[in-house]
Design a protein around this motif. Structure first.
Motif, PDB file in Angstrom:
ATOM      1  N   PRO A   1       0.852  -1.238  -0.054  1.00 48.35           N
ATOM      2  CA  PRO A   1      -0.010   0.080   0.001  1.00 48.35           C
ATOM      3  C   PRO A   1       0.795   1.370  -0.093  1.00 48.35           C
ATOM      4  N   ARG A   2       0.260   2.349  -0.351  1.00 46.42           N
ATOM      5  CA  ARG A   2       0.841   3.725  -0.451  1.00 46.42           C
ATOM      6  C   ARG A   2       0.224   4.658   0.562  1.00 46.42           C
ATOM      7  N   GLY A   3       1.001   5.509   0.933  1.00 48.59           N
ATOM      8  CA  GLY A   3       0.415   6.650   1.810  1.00 48.59           C
ATOM      9  C   GLY A   3      -0.329   6.254   3.103  1.00 48.59           C
ATOM     10  N   ASP A   4      -1.658   6.568   3.101  1.00 43.05           N
ATOM     11  CA  ASP A   4      -2.606   6.224   4.201  1.00 43.05           C
ATOM     12  C   ASP A   4      -3.316   4.737   4.173  1.00 43.05           C
ATOM     13  N   GLY A   5      -3.014   4.049   2.346  1.00 42.98           N
ATOM     14  CA  GLY A   5      -3.216   3.026   2.362  1.00 42.98           C
ATOM     15  C   GLY A   5      -4.881   2.837   2.022  1.00 42.98           C
ATOM     16  N   ARG A   6      -5.552   3.778   1.867  1.00 43.83           N
ATOM     17  CA  ARG A   6      -7.077   3.733   1.500  1.00 43.83           C
ATOM     18  C   ARG A   6      -7.275   3.242   0.133  1.00 43.83           C
ATOM     19  N   GLU A   7      -6.489   3.545  -0.861  1.00 44.04           N
ATOM     20  CA  GLU A   7      -6.668   2.810  -2.092  1.00 44.04           C
ATOM     21  C   GLU A   7      -5.826   1.565  -2.577  1.00 44.04           C
ATOM     22  N   ARG A   8      -6.527   0.799  -3.185  1.00 40.58           N
ATOM     23  CA  ARG A   8      -5.824  -0.603  -3.123  1.00 40.58           C
ATOM     24  C   ARG A   8      -4.798  -0.297  -4.475  1.00 40.58           C
ATOM     25  N   VAL A   9      -3.552  -1.015  -4.376  1.00 40.79           N
ATOM     26  CA  VAL A   9      -2.482  -0.800  -5.094  1.00 40.79           C
ATOM     27  C   VAL A   9      -2.142  -2.216  -5.761  1.00 40.79           C
ATOM     28  N   TRP A  10      -2.359  -2.516  -7.120  1.00 38.26           N
ATOM     29  CA  TRP A  10      -2.165  -3.650  -7.618  1.00 38.26           C
ATOM     30  C   TRP A  10      -0.617  -3.821  -8.531  1.00 38.26           C
ATOM     31  N   ARG A  11      -0.297  -4.981  -8.723  1.00 36.44           N
ATOM     32  CA  ARG A  11       0.917  -5.237  -9.547  1.00 36.44           C
ATOM     33  C   ARG A  11       0.732  -6.408 -10.321  1.00 36.44           C
ATOM     34  N   SER A  12       1.527  -6.435 -11.328  1.00 37.29           N
ATOM     35  CA  SER A  12       1.297  -7.813 -12.393  1.00 37.29           C
ATOM     36  C   SER A  12       2.113  -8.976 -11.748  1.00 37.29           C
ATOM     37  N   VAL A  13       1.940 -10.116 -11.700  1.00 39.54           N
ATOM     38  CA  VAL A  13       2.397 -11.187 -11.163  1.00 39.54           C
ATOM     39  C   VAL A  13       3.853 -11.475 -12.360  1.00 39.54           C
ATOM     40  N   ALA A  14       4.905 -11.489 -11.790  1.00 37.44           N
ATOM     41  CA  ALA A  14       5.921 -11.543 -12.555  1.00 37.44           C
ATOM     42  C   ALA A  14       6.190 -12.766 -13.519  1.00 37.44           C
ATOM     43  N   LYS A  15       5.313 -13.242 -14.323  1.00 41.94           N
ATOM     44  CA  LYS A  15       5.405 -14.364 -15.364  1.00 41.94           C
ATOM     45  C   LYS A  15       5.385 -13.883 -16.647  1.00 41.94           C
ATOM     46  N   SER A  16       6.107 -14.723 -17.479  1.00 44.87           N
ATOM     47  CA  SER A  16       6.070 -14.388 -19.032  1.00 44.87           C
ATOM     48  C   SER A  16       5.189 -15.461 -19.517  1.00 44.87           C
ATOM     49  N   LEU A  17       3.934 -15.226 -20.249  1.00 46.28           N
ATOM     50  CA  LEU A  17       2.941 -15.934 -20.570  1.00 46.28           C
ATOM     51  C   LEU A  17       3.147 -16.526 -21.962  1.00 46.28           C
ATOM     52  N   SER A  18       2.862 -17.518 -22.231  1.00 40.65           N
ATOM     53  CA  SER A  18       2.993 -18.212 -23.611  1.00 40.65           C
ATOM     54  C   SER A  18       1.741 -18.837 -23.970  1.00 40.65           C
ATOM     55  N   ILE A  19       1.250 -19.212 -25.252  1.00 36.80           N
ATOM     56  CA  ILE A  19       0.084 -19.671 -25.707  1.00 36.80           C
ATOM     57  C   ILE A  19       0.732 -20.382 -26.901  1.00 36.80           C
ATOM     58  N   ALA A  20       0.341 -21.896 -26.877  1.00 38.94           N
ATOM     59  CA  ALA A  20       0.831 -22.754 -28.017  1.00 38.94           C
ATOM     60  C   ALA A  20      -0.246 -23.947 -27.912  1.00 38.94           C
ATOM     61  N   SER A  21      -0.339 -24.207 -29.274  1.00 39.59           N
ATOM     62  CA  SER A  21      -1.603 -25.487 -29.433  1.00 39.59           C
ATOM     63  C   SER A  21      -0.605 -26.663 -28.969  1.00 39.59           C
ATOM     64  N   ARG A  22      -1.563 -27.630 -28.480  1.00 44.25           N
ATOM     65  CA  ARG A  22      -1.009 -28.833 -28.079  1.00 44.25           C
ATOM     66  C   ARG A  22      -1.703 -29.872 -28.710  1.00 44.25           C
ATOM     67  N   PRO A  23      -1.272 -31.076 -28.974  1.00 47.11           N
ATOM     68  CA  PRO A  23      -1.928 -31.966 -29.728  1.00 47.11           C
ATOM     69  C   PRO A  23      -2.919 -32.578 -28.890  1.00 47.11           C
ATOM     70  N   GLY A  24      -2.928 -32.575 -27.702  1.00 50.21           N
ATOM     71  CA  GLY A  24      -3.980 -32.988 -26.675  1.00 50.21           C
ATOM     72  C   GLY A  24      -5.128 -32.143 -26.065  1.00 50.21           C
ATOM     73  N   ASP A  25      -5.127 -30.951 -26.886  1.00 50.20           N
ATOM     74  CA  ASP A  25      -5.933 -29.694 -26.408  1.00 50.20           C
ATOM     75  C   ASP A  25      -7.252 -30.142 -26.785  1.00 50.20           C
ATOM     76  N   GLN A  26      -8.026 -29.913 -25.693  1.00 49.25           N
ATOM     77  CA  GLN A  26      -9.728 -30.055 -26.033  1.00 49.25           C
ATOM     78  C   GLN A  26     -10.063 -28.973 -26.751  1.00 49.25           C
ATOM     79  N   GLN A  27     -11.386 -29.010 -27.470  1.00 48.30           N
ATOM     80  CA  GLN A  27     -11.888 -28.166 -28.127  1.00 48.30           C
ATOM     81  C   GLN A  27     -12.110 -26.648 -27.398  1.00 48.30           C
ATOM     82  N   ASP A  28     -12.410 -26.751 -26.083  1.00 50.34           N
ATOM     83  CA  ASP A  28     -12.724 -25.448 -25.546  1.00 50.34           C
ATOM     84  C   ASP A  28     -11.563 -24.725 -25.282  1.00 50.34           C
TER      85      ASP A  28
END
Length: 204
Positions: free
Chosen positions: A69-96
């Protein structure tokens, strides 16, 4: 430098992330480190209450978390989770899963294309040194699957030292700015052949 790579496979999480405002918020957090709903709302062009909702949805699926939190902490502060995201099709992927991956990839591409358009719109106003450093390239390659996978890994390794999420302004050289690298490695699909026109309207 250490980092985590998370390969997305939860269709609900991928559909949640595919929202344009959420992609904008996540990208902004990756640049500034942490922010309140009010701060990201201005960038995303939405109300602070809508930004709060989108942040809670991103948190639900593990993309963001509470920051100190910052200052008086009355406003919620957010941050990104430190991960690099990847998307790749896999042979066993279900339709959804396949459908969710396709939705998110298309959302990523729209967001990336918009980023290029914004850059092009203001490019003439940039200093000459930045114009000279800019590269927009499209190259056709001839390689097998193993080579393409290895090439992607090598490109990723080259980019990692400069990733804004891991490199603070204090660690970067003086005058450093936020830039964007867009890397797409994919099999070139055959262009449809429309055939010859019935009339040559351009003939004089």
């Amino acid at each position: 430098m250490t980092r985590d790579i998370e390969s997305l496979s939860d269709p609900k999480a991928m559909r949640a992330l595919a929202h344009p405002a959420r992609l904008t918020i996540l990208n902004q957090l990756g640049v500034v480190g942490s922010a309140t709903a009010t701060e990201v709302a201005e960038i995303a062009g939405i109300t602070p209450s809508a930004a709060s909702y989108h942040l809670r949805m991103l948190a639900k699926y593990g993309f963001v978390e509470d920051a100190p939190p910052r200052g008086d902490g009355r406003e919620r502060v957010w941050r990104s989770v430190a991960k690099s995201l990847s998307i790749a099709s896999r042979p066993g992927d279900q339709q959804d899963v396949r459908e969710a991956k396709d939705l998110l990839i298309r959302a990523f591409r729209r967001d990336a294309n918009e980023a290029v358009e914004r850059a092009l719109a203001v490019g003439d106003r940039e200093p000459d040194e930045w114009k000279d450093a800019t590269l927009l390239s499209r190259i056709l390659l001839r390689l097998d699957a193993a080579e393409m996978k290895r090439l992607g890994e090598e490109i990723d390794k080259l980019l990692q030292p400069y990733v804004a999420r891991h490199r603070s302004p204090e660690d970067a050289p003086e005058g450093a700015r936020v830039a964007e690298a867009q890397v797409s490695l994919f099999l070139s699909a055959q262009r449809p052949t429309p055939g010859l026109p019935t009339e040559d309207h351009d003939a004089s």
